[in-house]
Scaffold this active site. Structure first.
Site, PDB file in Angstrom:
ATOM      1  N   SER A  53      34.087  33.831  36.347  1.00  0.00           N
ATOM      2  CA  SER A  53      35.455  34.314  36.134  1.00  0.00           C
ATOM      3  C   SER A  53      36.454  33.201  35.826  1.00  0.00           C
ATOM      4  O   SER A  53      37.546  33.485  35.354  1.00  0.00           O
ATOM      5  CB  SER A  53      35.931  35.110  37.347  1.00  0.00           C
ATOM      6  N   HIS A  92      40.407  31.400  41.762  1.00  0.00           N
ATOM      7  CA  HIS A  92      41.220  31.899  40.653  1.00  0.00           C
ATOM      8  C   HIS A  92      42.534  31.135  40.567  1.00  0.00           C
ATOM      9  O   HIS A  92      42.918  30.425  41.489  1.00  0.00           O
ATOM     10  CB  HIS A  92      41.495  33.397  40.805  1.00  0.00           C
ATOM     11  N   ASP A 133      44.241  39.993  39.924  1.00  0.00           N
ATOM     12  CA  ASP A 133      43.282  40.242  41.012  1.00  0.00           C
ATOM     13  C   ASP A 133      43.682  41.327  42.004  1.00  0.00           C
ATOM     14  O   ASP A 133      43.037  41.454  43.040  1.00  0.00           O
ATOM     15  CB  ASP A 133      43.064  38.942  41.807  1.00  0.00           C
TER      16      ASP A 133
END
Length: 191
Positions: A53, A92, A133
């Site tokens: 990701s 992230h 997210d």
């Protein structure tokens, strides 16, 4: 008869010394990990990227070094967080920051970098993902709390070194085999 007893005592001492050496190695590794945790203020100062990701910034298997002593997270900063109720760290990028809110009726405004209000609420997104997210967060959670959810900010990495960890978790028999080989090596070691 006396030589038989002395050789058995010698074997027992040698075996005990090997067990103590093994325990020393394990306790040293544990203390180093805990010392690194205290130094970085992170419960997990080293993590492995488990998915794609964050490509192209980080690949699956990259080993990340975290730091959690910064009072605020900036937009663009890469953070590692844990979702409440799950034990898998997610890597992230911060895409938005918000001031902490006290009630549901208070409107949340995005804050600037020069704002004196601490930006404790974060919205994250994987570089290789289409959406943010929010779907990954715990039920009813629209953003991350900097103090409660963030494990640390990425400060460095080593490419592909963590792939060993991924292999050990995907193939449990490999972990058992490696532990068996290590135990056998300790037992067969002679000084």
């Amino acid at each position: 008869m006396l030589s038989f007893l002395s050789s058995n005592l010698s074997n027992v001492r040698q075996s005990l010394a090997q067990v103590l050496n093994f325990a020393l190695v394990l306790s040293t590794a544990f203390m180093m990990w805990k010392g690194l945790s205290v130094f970085t203020a992170s419960s997990s100062p080293v993590v492995v990227v488990l998915s794609g990701s964050m490509e192209p910034a980080f690949q699956r298997g990259d080993l990340l070094f975290l730091w959690n002593r910064s009072p605020r997270a900036e937009v663009g900063e890469i953070v590692v967080y844990n979702v409440r109720g799950k034990d898998i760290p997610i890597v992230h990028r911060v895409v938005r920051t918000f001031p902490e809110i006290e009630g549901k009726t208070k409107k949340v405004k995005e804050i600037s970098e020069s704002s004196p209000i601490p930006n404790n609420m974060l919205l994250t997104k994987g570089d290789n993902n289409v959406a943010d997210d929010v779907e990954l967060y715990a039920r009813g959670q629209d953003y991350l709390n900097r103090e409660e959810d963030i494990v640390g900010s990425v400060r460095g990495y080593i490419p592909m070194v963590g792939y060993v960890t991924i292999l050990l978790s995907e193939y449990p028999w490999l972990k058992t085999a490696l532990l068996g080989i290590m135990g056998l090596m300790v037992m067969l070691q002679r000084e």
